[in-house]
Design an enzyme around this catalytic site. Sequence first.
Site, PDB file in Angstrom:
ATOM      1  CE1 TYR A  34      -4.349   0.719  -0.381  1.00 52.11           C
ATOM      2  CE2 TYR A  34      -3.668   2.655   0.851  1.00 52.11           C
ATOM      3  CZ  TYR A  34      -4.578   2.010   0.044  1.00 52.11           C
ATOM      4  OH  TYR A  34      -5.727   2.661  -0.336  1.00 52.11           O
ATOM      5  CG  LEU A  35       4.232   0.357  -2.252  1.00 50.54           C
ATOM      6  CD1 LEU A  35       4.984   0.038  -3.545  1.00 50.54           C
ATOM      7  CD2 LEU A  35       5.102   0.059  -1.047  1.00 50.54           C
ATOM      8  CG  HIS A  36       3.014   5.925   1.975  1.00 46.19           C
ATOM      9  ND1 HIS A  36       4.259   6.293   2.404  1.00 46.19           N
ATOM     10  CD2 HIS A  36       2.540   5.055   2.904  1.00 46.19           C
ATOM     11  CE1 HIS A  36       4.527   5.699   3.549  1.00 46.19           C
ATOM     12  NE2 HIS A  36       3.509   4.931   3.877  1.00 46.19           N
ATOM     13  CG  HIS A  39       6.259   2.537   1.337  1.00 39.11           C
ATOM     14  ND1 HIS A  39       4.916   2.824   1.370  1.00 39.11           N
ATOM     15  CD2 HIS A  39       6.503   1.740   2.403  1.00 39.11           C
ATOM     16  CE1 HIS A  39       4.357   2.205   2.400  1.00 39.11           C
ATOM     17  NE2 HIS A  39       5.300   1.542   3.054  1.00 39.11           N
ATOM     18  N   GLY A 161      12.879   3.323   7.148  1.00 40.67           N
ATOM     19  CA  GLY A 161      12.488   4.708   7.407  1.00 40.67           C
ATOM     20  C   GLY A 161      12.577   5.058   8.883  1.00 40.67           C
ATOM     21  CG  ASP A 164       7.773   2.360  11.006  1.00 42.11           C
ATOM     22  OD1 ASP A 164       6.756   1.937  11.542  1.00 42.11           O
ATOM     23  OD2 ASP A 164       7.769   2.871   9.858  1.00 42.11           O
ATOM     24  CD  GLN A 167      10.105  -1.563  11.190  1.00 40.06           C
ATOM     25  OE1 GLN A 167       9.086  -2.198  11.446  1.00 40.06           O
ATOM     26  NE2 GLN A 167      10.250  -0.914  10.052  1.00 40.06           N
ATOM     27  CB  SER A 200      -0.132   1.801   4.745  1.00 42.29           C
ATOM     28  OG  SER A 200       1.103   1.762   4.063  1.00 42.29           O
TER      29      SER A 200
END
Length: 293
Positions: A34-36, A39, A161, A164, A167, A200
């Site tokens: 669900y790329l934006h 990404h 990224g 996050d 993460q 997303s």
Amino acid sequence: MTMKTFKKIFPLRNALRIYRKKDKKISLVPTMGYLHDGHISLIKKARKETDVVVVSIFVNPTQFGPKEDYKRYPRNIKRDLTILKRGKVDFVFYPTASEMYRGKDVTKVVAGFSLRGGTIVEVPKMSKILCGFFRPVHFKGVTTVVAKLFNIIKPHFAYFGEKDYQQLIVIKKMVEDLNYDVKIRACPLIREKDGIALSSRNKYLSKQERKDALMLYSSLKKAKMLIKGGEKNPKVIIKKMREMISNKKSNKIDYIDIVHPETLEHVKGVKKGNMILMAVWVGKTRLIDNIRV
Ligand code: AMP
């Protein structure tokens, strides 16, 4: 190179072997699709810095808790593939859950991370704080799937990224501890024009919720202003942020914290380079955001 797509591990490995033999630099950009534009910024950097760009799209069941949004997480592989083609990506890996977890019952996998005795990769301490406190299975699901992706693709570089942030740090720690021969590239958080961090999950927000969500970034900017003005006490800063965010009806704070950028430990006095991290429920959507001091 024309873009090639793979659902299976074995043929992808075979295809990549040729490039590795030729000493080409391979990069991996792991995503849940669900790329934006967030990404895309990672993909652009990978395209610039490496010879062969692999993007994975996998909504990983093991990183969702039993009551989380695994089933309803937005998916649109057709649209994603069009975007990736335009982004001059070389390989797309979009496996099914049973390909990644060898036919294990995915519904059981979702329900509280039961891999039925399968191997788990975990960075224990960092995975239990901040977001990990509220999402106890999340980071071990992330590290397990990223370890698997690293073993399948064997990239020289992997792009993550700062959106996050926890993460990113947890993965850096895993790479260090397990001696993965992968360089982790951190990419800046991308926002919409009005300041909302691209995600997303923004798709879930109603019009009103989206407005209320703007308060996350406003509070981060306010925190930076307070710090610029000489405020060093995290309690004072966090209190002000909490007030701003809670002012909007749909917002409910999981946490706001100011932490050391590498250890993620709470700081007692704010210093340059510290990270302000937060997770806030806006209606039924959990959003994360952050800023560097
Ligand atoms: P996701 O598909 O949400 O798992 O994200 C895949 C990768 O894209 C992760 O490394 C994210 O940190 C990164 N990413 C997601 N949103 C953004 C954003 N707004 N800015 C920068 N990177 C992002």
